[in-house]
Design an enzyme around this catalytic site. Structure first.
Site, PDB file in Angstrom:
ATOM      1  CG  ASP A  67      -6.429  -3.177  -3.986  1.00 34.80           C
ATOM      2  OD1 ASP A  67      -5.327  -3.161  -3.564  1.00 34.80           O
ATOM      3  OD2 ASP A  67      -7.064  -2.439  -4.738  1.00 34.80           O
ATOM      4  CB  THR A 100      -3.379  -0.004  -1.257  1.00 35.58           C
ATOM      5  OG1 THR A 100      -3.655  -1.426  -1.509  1.00 35.58           O
ATOM      6  CG2 THR A 100      -2.841   0.645  -2.513  1.00 35.58           C
ATOM      7  CB  THR A 101      -3.735  -3.001   3.316  1.00 38.55           C
ATOM      8  OG1 THR A 101      -4.582  -3.534   2.023  1.00 38.55           O
ATOM      9  CG2 THR A 101      -4.316  -3.305   4.332  1.00 38.55           C
ATOM     10  CG  ASP A 402      -2.524  -4.806  -6.367  1.00 35.81           C
ATOM     11  OD1 ASP A 402      -2.860  -3.719  -6.855  1.00 35.81           O
ATOM     12  OD2 ASP A 402      -2.863  -4.953  -5.240  1.00 35.81           O
TER      13      ASP A 402
END
Lengths: 534, 562
Positions: A67, A100-101, A402
């Site tokens: 994550d 988020t990446t 997520d």
């Protein structure tokens, strides 16, 4: 220090003929390089074949995660511009919960392109303006690709949750976790406000032992606690009448300091007796309302329960769960549809909650308390996550979070979009074409940035061990021919219609990634000095 | 023994002194001069600088400060990162001159004067904090040249004064006032807001934010009390999602089991302990001889709290907001009475809430009739982003409103708040003093032209200073052009030619990179801001010019406590 540097520069600016901008360029370059380094650090974790990172923190704790937000949060970054990238992934986490990446990789790629634009002599504000126009246009492109979704279409929801889970450690369980996440979110949606989901209504309880396979959705409440056993009280109660109490069942204690003066032996006996009577009185009052399950809030001022009170409660066949946190009280009362009781005088039957069954269940080496069959249950859900070791357990929780966020995004904004790099390539293609209609610096900058968006499919292919150039060029080709839903099929290692492969993600994740990344890059571009202050 | 030693020591000392005297006999004059020079007037470690050196030091310091913030000026100005050396190494990204200067470490006294004028500008009119420092810096730069030409500082000051007066009159003549026409006044306000915001992070959404700011300020109906405009920052979403909300928003939670929605609320705002009524005497304790008595005391304590709650409820309220914690027990009592109780509202929150709902902040509850309650039409829970907030609408003070800012990160939000605050300040000032000027370097060129003419008419050395003043004024459009990466020399000469005509609206159009009509482009500035910039920059320059000696006091010694 900055003042001193400026003093040194003062003589050169007196001539007025040449403005020295070297320092400003240096600062900007340093910022961009630092921020890109951050982006490179998480780049390999993107996509279904992305790798995980092991983070060992200063206190010896080890985390294995995929994550982006978690990785960046744990990295102790001090360079100010790099810090802004960490904040960026945090905002994406808050806004969409997933991607988020992606957002950080995107920002890194945009920054690299800006560096080459700056060295070509484009003014930073011109670059920043172009980026702003690009982000607005990109969102339009995404909207045009989006597929409307109906919440009753459970299949589509499950697919998008599965896409999010596929890049995680727990991907082999996605067939289990994805439907679970969908059910959990849908069960807390209030029909009166169908657009809003509060994820705080979904409680995740982690319990070590078993495998991720054993993860389950509980219609009811789960406590990661034992029933208090000390006096041999019941561990299973049917037709439970549950009270949530915020007072303590222990000998009285005043707020003002007090001491009991014992002057002789007989008094000692009396005091003990009085204590017993006091507690017995309380227990009797509780019993009188028909209550047979007590959830007792943790207290720091004095013992919530004593051995003596537990004994009496056990005698009265009342199941006791102690040390419930104050923060949880709201969730519990909402679920049980009852009211908390803060004083023994207010212990009335109308404040109790009802459930079919309250029982202690052994799982692995520990025990949990389950409350099921709650009457008039509030809109809450509990997910019991299992895992064979702490690392897997934590990662499973993060992945589930997520997935829950993905489903929430879909509830907020009911549109889906293809995954597998398809939207990025399509944006890049359409924006590249648009750049040709523009003039000047803007056109030049937008062309560069449109290419920068291709970093996502490139990275996806690279991480999957494919020949990234062959794959991306083929992908571009397919899109040029109008197959806007073609994407990289990582499993087969080729380009296919990604919708048929059920790789879909919420529109909100993509739009928020591009707007947030653009906003952050623009902010970094506009900085020309770092001033040390108090 | 001791006495002998003393005598020896004294003799040795006298011998040394003799040698000293004999040596100084040779060149008497030099020695006398040296003695005067070395006479200590000041304490150890205190230093003084005189004359040219002192003036030079203050010029250099002030100019360095001006150069530091120079690059933030104008719509294409850049931002700075402020990296704190304190704990946490917090990072602030800002374009606001006052914020940058406020947080600098400064050792130079003249530089401190500039920081102060920027601070005053911020408090007085809210905007132009960079301009004022840059102008003062330029005035000093010009003054330095004149001083090098052996013109006395007092002559320069006299010239600057005349020039400033003349420049101000020029502005007064050109200022427009549209107060009578509400539509045009509003469009003026919009233009001013957009001009202020255009140099900030909100630039891209400036129309949206200008509208927000104008709406908020017009609600105030002429008061400059910005207290009743509350700004709430919530991370997430983008800047465009920011909105203006009528009423008041409190970032707190409603107690458990209490109504989540109240119409026609009567609000009591309080600052009182709702945990336990402790006897605040040190060492107070009760002595009892049985458990039952302890229970009685506990009962009495509970009873006291119940009475207090009852007293509060007797005010006829249905909403109770407390600054301090509310424990479970009173919370339940409130829930039973159907009163909405909010605990732990921060100090700012309750003061503002009391202000906008028109209530008092109470801390005793014995006289319900003497306490003024707050009123509002509706209290309900709303959701912004991921958080639940409490929304008070239809409040007593109709002016009140809340601006909810959304943005991707805390840096963006903080900077957005500062920018919006600037805009709000300027607007609220403009509502009172509705004279408006054009922007984009136009006012500076107008002033510079007038001042130039004055210089030609004025005989004597003063005219040099007046001319220098005009040069300094031109530096502002020069810097705006430079920051935008334009050819400043070319643009300024064009602009000057344009301004030589009788009426012109020419200014620098940084977007197209040429000279443009400011009226058509809708770039306006408030007269009050420009006037304040001009006057305080001149005053600060005058003050620094008058300096011919800097005395640095010895730092106070810290006791070594180790």
């Amino acid at each position: 220090m900055a003042a001193a540097a400026a003093v040194l520069r003062a003589p050169s600016s007196k001539t007025e003929s040449y403005v020295d901008t070297k320092r400003r360029d240096d600062v900007r370059q340093a910022n961009i390089i630092a921020a890109s380094a951050i982006a490179d650090a998480v780049r390999t974790s993107l996509g279904p074949k992305g790798m995980d990172k092991m983070i060992s923190s200063a206190n010896g704790e080890v985390i294995i995660t995929n994550d982006g937000a978690t990785i960046l949060n744990k990295m102790e970054v001090i360079q100010p511009a790099a810090k802004m990238l960490v904040d960026l992934s945090r905002s994406q986490d808050a806004a969409a919960g997933d991607g988020t990446t992606t957002v950080v990789v995107l920002a890194g790629s945009l920054l690299k392109r800006s560096l080459s634009l700056l060295s070509a002599g484009v003014h930073p504000t011109a670059v920043s303006d172009a980026l702003h126009r690009l982000s607005i246009r990109a969102v339009e492109v995404l909207h045009s690709m989006a597929i409307p979704l109906d919440l009753s279409n459970r299949d589509a929801l499950v697919k998008s949750a599965a896409t999010s889970l596929n890049s995680k450690v727990v991907s082999q369980y996605s067939s289990l976790l994805a439907p679970l996440a969908v059910d959990a979110v849908l069960s807390v949606v209030d029909p009166a406000q169908p657009d809003i989901v509060d994820l705080r209504d979904v409680k995740i309880v982690k319990k070590l032992g078993g495998t991720v396979d054993d993860t389950e959705l509980v219609k009811g409440l789960v406590f990661d606690k034992k029933v208090s056993h000390s006096a041999g009280g019941p561990t299973r109660v049917e037709n439970a009448k549950i009270a949530v109490v915020q007072f303590q069942i222990s000998p009285p204690k005043t707020d003002i300091e007090q001491s009991i003066v014992v002057s002789d032996y007989t008094q000692m006996d009396r005091i003990l007796r009085e204590e017993r009577n006091y507690i017995l009185g309380m227990v009797k009052k509780i019993k009188a309302t028909g209550c047979n399950v007590l959830l007792i809030q943790k207290s720091i001022l004095r013992d919530a329960v004593t051995d003596l009170s537990l004994h009496y409660l056990a005698k009265a066949k009342i199941l006791v769960v102690k040390d419930v946190e104050r923060d949880e009280i709201e969730f519990i009362t909402k679920t049980l549809n009852c009211l908390p009781i803060a004083n023994i005088e207010h212990f009335r039957e109308d404040k109790l909650g009802f459930a079919n069954c309250v029982e202690e269940v052994s799982v692995g080496d520990g025990k949990i308390v389950k409350i099921t069959g709650i009457k008039d249950m509030g809109r809450t859900t509990t997910v019991l996550v299992r895992g064979s070791n702490q690392l897997v357990l934590d990662e499973a929780e993060r992945s589930l979070h997520d997935a829950l966020c993905v489903v929430r995004c879909l509830v907020n904004k009911k549109f889906l979009i293809a995954g597998g790099g398809a939207p990025e390539i399509e944006m890049s293609r359409q924006l590249g074409a648009w750049a040709k209609e523009l003039k000047g610096m803007e056109s030049y900058s937008i062309k560069e940035f449109a290419e920068a968006l291709e970093v996502i499919p490139y990275t996806l292919a690279e991480n999957a061990g494919l020949n990234s150039i062959a794959i991306v060029t083929e992908l571009r080709n397919r899109h040029a021919q109008g197959e806007i839903n073609s994407g990289i099929n990582v499993r087969k290692g080729q380009i296919t219609n990604i919708l048929e492969e059920n790789v879909v993600q919420p529109l909100l994740v993509s739009t928020s990634a591009i707007t947030l990344a653009a906003e952050c890059v623009r902010m970094i571009l506009k900085i020309d000095d770092v001033v040390i202050v108090r | 023994m001791g006495r002998n030693n003393d005598r020896d020591g004294a003799r040795r000392w006298r011998l040394a002194a003799d040698v000293e005297t004999r040596r100084s006999d040779k060149d008497d004059l030099v020695a006398v001069a040296e003695t005067i020079k070395n006479t200590r007037l000041l304490k150890d470690e205190a230093t003084e600088e005189k004359g040219d050196r002192a003036r030079m030091a203050s010029f250099v310091g002030a100019m360095a400060i001006a150069d530091l913030v120079k690059t933030t000026l104008g719509p294409k100005g850049m931002d700075k990162i402020l990296q704190s050396t304190g704990r946490g190494h917090n990072v602030t990204v800002t374009n606001d001159g006052a914020t940058i200067l406020k947080s600098l470490h400064i050792d130079n006294p003249a530089a401190k004067v500039l920081v102060d004028i920027s601070k005053v500008q911020d408090d007085e009119v809210g905007d132009g904090t960079t301009s004022v420092v840059v102008l003062a810096g330029e005035l000093l730069r010009e003054a330095e040249k004149l001083v090098n030409l052996k013109i006395h500082p007092m002559t320069i000051i006299a010239g600057y004064r005349m020039a400033a007066e003349c420049a101000r009159n020029a502005l007064l003549q050109k200022a427009k006032d549209n107060k009578q026409d509400p539509d045009r006044f509003r469009s003026d306000l919009m233009k001013i807001a957009m001009t202020t915001l255009s140099s900030k992070i909100l630039y891209q959404d400036k129309e949206h934010f200008a509208k927000l700011a104008v709406d908020a300020v017009l609600r105030l109906k002429g008061s400059t009390n910005l207290e009743s405009i509350q700004i709430i920052k919530k991370a997430g979403g983008s800047l465009k999602d920011s909105f203006l909300d009528e009423g008041f928003i409190l970032d707190k939670k409603i107690g458990i089991g209490q109504p989540k929605r109240i119409e026609n609320a009567k609000i009591l705002v309080a600052n009182t302990a709702m945990d336990t009524d402790k006897v605040k005497i040190y060492g107070a304790r009760v002595r009892v001889d049985s458990m039952a008595k302890v229970a009685e005391i506990e009962g009495a304590e509970k009873e006291k709290m119940r009475e207090k709650v009852q007293k509060i409820i007797n005010h006829g309220i249905n909403c109770f907001v407390n600054r301090q914690l509310i424990y479970n027990f009173p919370e339940e009592l409130f829930a039973d009475a159907g009163v909405l109780a909010i605990e732990h509202a921060d100090f700012d929150g309750i003061e503002r809430l009391a202000l906008v709902t028109g209530g008092d902040i109470a801390s005793t509850f014995d006289n319900p009739e003497s306490v003024k309650l707050g009123h509002c039409k509706l209290i309900e829970e709303i959701m912004i982003g991921e958080d639940k907030l409490i929304h008070f609408s239809g409040v007593e003070m109709g002016q009140a409103c809340t601006i909810v800012l959304r943005g991707s990160s805390s840096h963006v939000l903080d900077e957005a708040e500062r920018s919006l605050h600037d805009a709000l300040c300027v607007l609220s000032q403009t509502v009172n003093d509705s004279r408006v000027l054009l922007g984009g370097g136009w006012p500076e060129m107008v002033m510079s032209k007038e001042v130039d003419e004055l210089a030609r008419k004025t005989p004597g050395k003063k005219s040099h200073a007046i001319e220098a003043f005009s040069h300094a004024l031109q530096a502002i459009p020069t810097i705006i052009a430079e920051n935008a990466g334009l050819d400043s020399a070319e643009l300024i000469s064009q602009l000057r030619a344009e301004h030589h005509k009788d009426t012109t609206n020419a200014g620098i159009d940084v977007i197209s990179g040429g000279v443009g009509d400011m009226e058509n482009l809708g770039i306006s500035e408030a007269f009050k801001v420009k006037q304040a910039v001009l006057l305080s920059a001149t005053e600060a320059t005058e003050m620094i010019l008058r300096v011919d000696q800097i005395i640095t006091c010895a730092p106070r010694r810290r006791e070594d406590r180790m």
